[in-house]
Design an enzyme around this catalytic site. Sequence first.
Site, PDB file in Angstrom:
ATOM      1  N   ARG A   1      54.476  35.940   3.424  1.00  0.00           N
ATOM      2  CA  ARG A   1      53.215  36.291   3.958  1.00  0.00           C
ATOM      3  C   ARG A   1      52.769  37.512   3.200  1.00  0.00           C
ATOM      4  NH1 ARG A   1      53.298  32.166   6.082  1.00  0.00           N
ATOM      5  NH2 ARG A   1      52.941  31.540   8.430  1.00  0.00           N
TER       6      ARG A   1
ATOM      7  N   GLU B   1      43.421  35.687   3.380  1.00  0.00           N
ATOM      8  CA  GLU B   1      42.978  34.277   2.779  1.00  0.00           C
ATOM      9  C   GLU B   1      42.178  33.503   3.718  1.00  0.00           C
ATOM     10  OE1 GLU B   1      47.278  33.804   2.353  1.00  0.00           O
ATOM     11  OE2 GLU B   1      47.172  31.896   3.745  1.00  0.00           O
TER      12      GLU B   1
ATOM     13  N   HIS C   1      47.941  29.031  -1.191  1.00  0.00           N
ATOM     14  CA  HIS C   1      49.019  29.131   0.061  1.00  0.00           C
ATOM     15  C   HIS C   1      49.372  27.350   0.195  1.00  0.00           C
ATOM     16  CE1 HIS C   1      50.026  30.644   4.279  1.00  0.00           C
ATOM     17  NE2 HIS C   1      50.971  29.510   3.721  1.00  0.00           N
TER      18      HIS C   1
HETATM   19  C1  8YV Z   1      51.319  26.599   6.383  1.00  0.00           C
HETATM   20  C2  8YV Z   1      52.967  28.283   6.160  1.00  0.00           C
HETATM   21  O1  8YV Z   1      51.533  26.673   7.745  1.00  0.00           O
HETATM   22  O2  8YV Z   1      55.254  27.327   7.050  1.00  0.00           O
HETATM   23  C3  8YV Z   1      54.278  28.122   6.863  1.00  0.00           C
HETATM   24  O3  8YV Z   1      54.698  29.136   7.564  1.00  0.00           O
HETATM   25  O4  8YV Z   1      52.188  29.262   6.037  1.00  0.00           O
HETATM   26  C4  8YV Z   1      52.582  27.028   5.598  1.00  0.00           C
HETATM   27  O5  8YV Z   1      53.334  26.008   5.591  1.00  0.00           O
HETATM   28  C5  8YV Z   1      50.552  25.490   5.867  1.00  0.00           C
HETATM   29  O6  8YV Z   1      50.075  25.927   4.503  1.00  0.00           O
HETATM   30  C6  8YV Z   1      49.732  24.739   6.665  1.00  0.00           C
HETATM   31  O7  8YV Z   1      48.638  25.507   7.062  1.00  0.00           O
END
Ligand code: 8YV
Length: 315
Positions: free
Chosen positions: A234, A263, A281
């Site tokens: 993150r 983002e 992402h």
């Molecule tokens: C997003 C993610 O959820 O697993 C995570 O924590 O950030 C990603 O897998 C994915 O981009 C769907 O929005």
Amino acid sequence: MSKPEILMMGPYPDWDLVDLEGRYVVRKIYEAKDRDAFLDAHAADIRGIATRGELGASAELIGKLPKLEIVSVYGVGYDAVDLAACRARGIRVTNTPDVLTNDVADLGVAMMLCQSRGMIGAEHWVRDGSWEAKGLYPLKRRIWGRKAGVLGLGRIGFEVAKRLKGFDMDIAYSDVSAKPYAEGMTFIADPVALADHADFLFVTLAASAATRHIVSKDVIAALGPDGMLINISRASNIDEEALLDALETGALGSAALDVFEGEPKLNPRFLALDNVLLQPHHASGTIETRKAMGKLVRDNLAAHFAGASLLTAVV
Ligand code: 8YV
């Protein structure tokens, strides 16, 4: 019996949406022009939230949903869900661990290779005629045999390290404690010391208030002008202003990033840099993994509304 109502915070692929719409009344807040008016109309009946890792569910939103019972996250990271607000009201929370681990690790390693070998620039070199006009592409840095640091040796960090072993890299890691499964890897508790040791620093730890800016100005300085920072966790784990300053001055060699503050709107300073690889992402973004993530979200919601045990409960 009438279908339960669920609130969707962002779009899911059609293969999930069709299934969800068969079982629930689906309220898509991301399509609403006026979110307040949308919530005024629907909030009273919402019993579940289907969200995504980066979208979460804030305390403010949760507070507006008096019948909310469950928040299901399409993603392993649940840092954007206000867990305290959920716990206070007995609202369950689920995520999608394990099914995405390998794809996220794959992309992290691919980002390191791509950036270190200058593959994006090399592609342009071919397409824009530079190869023919100017000759050989500038030399880049190798990755095999060099030093990698993994900040956070959880499921994803471990899979990154496993892959790096295949490149004969010297692997060190940092975590809250040494891990018994970290065979052949050196434990360096302090992130600054880890960065000082590493040529490539992977950020793979779950984000929380406690890890905010763990990749500090000092960590970035320790990684240095020959170092590369790779973030597949993150944005909040990194002091982004310090990162931009260091990339601009060359105090940090380069970065490869899949996540950004605010983002999908990026700090425009990133776009002016040629020593950073920017990714949208999508570390978990394969058809196979996204199908498994969607199924887990749907199965958790179905289990909840059937009164059965949740498959992957966080709260
Ligand atoms: C997003 C993610 O959820 O697993 C995570 O924590 O950030 C990603 O897998 C994915 O981009 C769907 O929005």
